[in-house]
Design an enzyme around this catalytic site. Structure first.
Site, PDB file in Angstrom:
ATOM      1  N   ASP B  14       0.835  -1.198   0.000  1.00 58.86           N
ATOM      2  CA  ASP B  14       0.000   0.000   0.000  1.00 58.86           C
ATOM      3  C   ASP B  14       0.878   1.259   0.000  1.00 58.86           C
ATOM      4  O   ASP B  14       0.697   2.166   0.815  1.00 58.86           O
ATOM      5  CB  ASP B  14      -0.929   0.015   1.225  1.00 58.86           C
ATOM      6  CG  ASP B  14      -1.630  -1.322   1.431  1.00 58.86           C
ATOM      7  OD1 ASP B  14      -2.043  -1.941   0.440  1.00 58.86           O
ATOM      8  OD2 ASP B  14      -1.760  -1.736   2.597  1.00 58.86           O
ATOM      9  N   ASN B 160     -17.011  -6.376  -0.554  1.00 56.22           N
ATOM     10  CA  ASN B 160     -16.330  -5.805   0.605  1.00 56.22           C
ATOM     11  C   ASN B 160     -16.400  -4.295   0.670  1.00 56.22           C
ATOM     12  O   ASN B 160     -16.549  -3.713   1.735  1.00 56.22           O
ATOM     13  CB  ASN B 160     -14.848  -6.206   0.580  1.00 56.22           C
ATOM     14  CG  ASN B 160     -14.657  -7.666   0.902  1.00 56.22           C
ATOM     15  OD1 ASN B 160     -15.547  -8.489   0.644  1.00 56.22           O
ATOM     16  ND2 ASN B 160     -13.517  -8.002   1.469  1.00 56.22           N
ATOM     17  N   GLU B 197     -11.115  -0.830  -3.929  1.00 54.84           N
ATOM     18  CA  GLU B 197     -10.402  -0.197  -2.804  1.00 54.84           C
ATOM     19  C   GLU B 197      -9.178   0.543  -3.323  1.00 54.84           C
ATOM     20  O   GLU B 197      -8.920   0.567  -4.531  1.00 54.84           O
ATOM     21  CB  GLU B 197     -10.002  -1.248  -1.768  1.00 54.84           C
ATOM     22  CG  GLU B 197      -8.969  -2.254  -2.270  1.00 54.84           C
ATOM     23  CD  GLU B 197      -8.586  -3.308  -1.226  1.00 54.84           C
ATOM     24  OE1 GLU B 197      -9.357  -3.530  -0.279  1.00 54.84           O
ATOM     25  OE2 GLU B 197      -7.510  -3.915  -1.389  1.00 54.84           O
ATOM     26  N   HIS B 261      -2.987  -1.128  -5.359  1.00 53.94           N
ATOM     27  CA  HIS B 261      -2.955  -0.157  -4.262  1.00 53.94           C
ATOM     28  C   HIS B 261      -1.939   0.937  -4.571  1.00 53.94           C
ATOM     29  O   HIS B 261      -1.005   1.189  -3.813  1.00 53.94           O
ATOM     30  CB  HIS B 261      -2.649  -0.834  -2.937  1.00 53.94           C
ATOM     31  CG  HIS B 261      -3.317  -0.113  -1.807  1.00 53.94           C
ATOM     32  ND1 HIS B 261      -3.049   1.198  -1.499  1.00 53.94           N
ATOM     33  CD2 HIS B 261      -4.278  -0.497  -0.956  1.00 53.94           C
ATOM     34  CE1 HIS B 261      -3.801   1.574  -0.487  1.00 53.94           C
ATOM     35  NE2 HIS B 261      -4.572   0.562  -0.142  1.00 53.94           N
ATOM     36  N   ARG B 295       4.788  -8.294  -0.079  1.00 55.75           N
ATOM     37  CA  ARG B 295       4.335  -7.333  -1.079  1.00 55.75           C
ATOM     38  C   ARG B 295       5.364  -6.206  -1.074  1.00 55.75           C
ATOM     39  O   ARG B 295       5.597  -5.577  -0.036  1.00 55.75           O
ATOM     40  CB  ARG B 295       2.942  -6.817  -0.737  1.00 55.75           C
ATOM     41  CG  ARG B 295       1.851  -7.895  -0.864  1.00 55.75           C
ATOM     42  CD  ARG B 295       0.474  -7.364  -0.485  1.00 55.75           C
ATOM     43  NE  ARG B 295       0.411  -7.070   0.938  1.00 55.75           N
ATOM     44  CZ  ARG B 295      -0.630  -6.482   1.534  1.00 55.75           C
ATOM     45  NH1 ARG B 295      -1.681  -6.113   0.817  1.00 55.75           N
ATOM     46  NH2 ARG B 295      -0.619  -6.252   2.828  1.00 55.75           N
TER      47      ARG B 295
END
Lengths: 321, 321
Positions: B14, B160, B197, B261, B295
């Site tokens: 992120d 979600n 998201e 992200h 990640r």
């Protein structure tokens, strides 16, 4: 002389780099969560800053290998890979205010140690004959024999840990009784805590040199050094000499605090000696220092004095743009 | 065109990079332990790989900000620093199998946001009028007004989270009712989970482009895109268009899995657009994927098509030595 961007690797303490015959530098270290062992590799030291890690072992849910996985070292012995690491059953301190780590060994017999966790086998605790806090084992070969060098608490001796040496009958089993090479005795070995830990060994100029780290892991953390001629019995402590002063310590002018827990490797040229260590860049730690993640891995070349001893200089300043 | 060593930053998901007027790139992201917010800065994007972080906020022991600190973003608004982040009261999932995050804002009024945690003040939860799972807020200014753009669950809608937009009366308080810009509806938005998201916004060629991430955070994770002319009411959802296909997704040939992200910044030349995102390099995850730390943050330049839309290409391969 080779220069490197420092810090090389962010948030990796107790760094260990091994240059293998396959041309790769392999890197492992304590991770901030102390919950797993990872390996990364690259063809250059600089590449290690960007190299993608693989988890090769993770802590158990309960039991002696379930907490505070510290300071893994990766060794290649007789064609197989071994990792030594310290682990505890609990994060609680014992009656003496000490952590409760023991040393463990895992083995991998595939050429590439990063392929899968499934390739790693647990060889259990390395028993030393003394059931007490121990950590930071390394190993080396001399005249075809394998030696184990580590830090351990002796209840009879002031402080957290001393340095011991023994011969091994295989990479997870000692064959001789441990002999103590050093205990914390000078004032610079007892700031905050009386500590000798994190030994690393290098063979040069007819001698073995063992560096180690002393005092608390704050700005007082500093490196000391032992040495022994390479043509005598290494298991006779009387053959060893100990430096009365630290050989590497904080540089307040460049905000390099508590350098230590070093290892040794060689530059890409195959000749320049490189010291690998961790260091913080501030002293005011909020909360539990154990969970302050900002010990960063640094690398720097070092040279040898005319008398045959290493000159580590001082911690290099940061030099990233 | 600028090239960068990828992955740029190991084990940061992120990722968010902001180039400030002081000449520094500021970087923040989710840390693997999800327990604190840190900032690092450097004068170059490459320098961020080596830049020493500072912890500027840490999770509470209990309460709504005590677990799973996710996806902080650093913004400089009217001379002060703000960070938006998601936090939960528990790691437990709710009755619908969802995490239980809410969005929070902290503020720092010193010029250097890295000096001390003590300089950061908590501004509390950003209330949206709907008490449900939300995360990944960003903000931007248009015509002197501040907008808040985020992801949130609507119990009436499958999946979600959806993407919402509102105007703000100050950096931690909305002044208009949220309008929904997008919900997961295409098959590539619903692999594993139905998710929209991680929105990021960039203004170019008379339009605002909002990229976002869809599906589960495995190799199915992919980026979609919304756009709106910059001379219309952004709060009217009918003014927005949505790409029917992903604009950025896994490249199996180079083992780049689940890119997303993202955030946007600009290269050192002040001109080249840079996309910042995270990506994994393997698909077989052992244990809970949430605690797989690998990640990694990547950066890559992108260009604009003749029709005015961005061309993100595909995830660049790793290129470290």
């Amino acid at each position: 002389m080779a220069t490197y961007i420092n810090p090389l690797i962010i948030q990796r303490a107790d760094p260990f780099i091994y240059k293998h015959t396959d041309g790769y530098y392999y890197f492992t270290a304590s991770v901030p969560a102390y919950n797993l062992i990872e390996i990364r590799r690259a063809k250059t030291l600089a590449g290690l800053a960007h190299a993608a890690p693989r988890t090769i072992w993770r802590k158990h849910d309960t039991g002696p290998m379930s907490q505070l996985i510290w300071a893994p070292e990766l060794h290649h012995i007789d064609g197989k890979w071994f990792i030594y690491f310290a682990a505890a059953e609990t994060t609680d301190l014992d009656a003496n205010g000490m952590f409760q780590h023991r040393m463990f060994c895992i083995e991998c017999d595939t050429a590439d140690p990063m392929v899968s966790e499934d390739n790693w086998v647990e060889r259990g605790q390395v028993q030393t004959g003394l059931d007490s806090f121990c950590l930071d084992a390394t190993c080396f070969e001399k005249d075809g024999e394998l030696y184990y060098l580590w830090a351990q608490k002796d209840p009879e001796i002031k402080g957290n840990s001393n340095l011991y040496l023994a011969k091994m009958q295989n990479p997870w089993t000692l064959k001789t009784k441990p002999v103590m090479l050093s205990k914390p005795e000078f004032s610079w070995e007892g700031k905050g805590f009386w500590v000798n830990e994190g030994p690393a060994i290098i063979h040069r100029n007819g001698r073995y040199f063992v560096t180690y780290s002393a005092s608390a892991t704050d700005e007082n953390y500093a490196m000391g050094m032992l040495s022994v001629p390479d043509n005598v019995d290494l298991l006779d402590p009387s053959n060893w000499s100990k430096s009365k002063t630290p050989v590497f310590s904080s540089d307040l002018t460049t905000h390099q605090y508590g350098p230590g827990h070093n290892s040794f490797t060689v530059a890409e040229d195959g000749q320049t000696d490189i010291m690998v260590y961790h260091c913080r860049d501030y002293t005011e730690i909020k909360g539990d220092p154990l969970y302050d993640p900002n010990r960063h891995t640094k690398v720097q070349p070092f040279t040898w004095r005319a008398d045959g001893t290493p000159d580590f200089g001082k911690p290099v300043p940061y030099n990233y743009d």
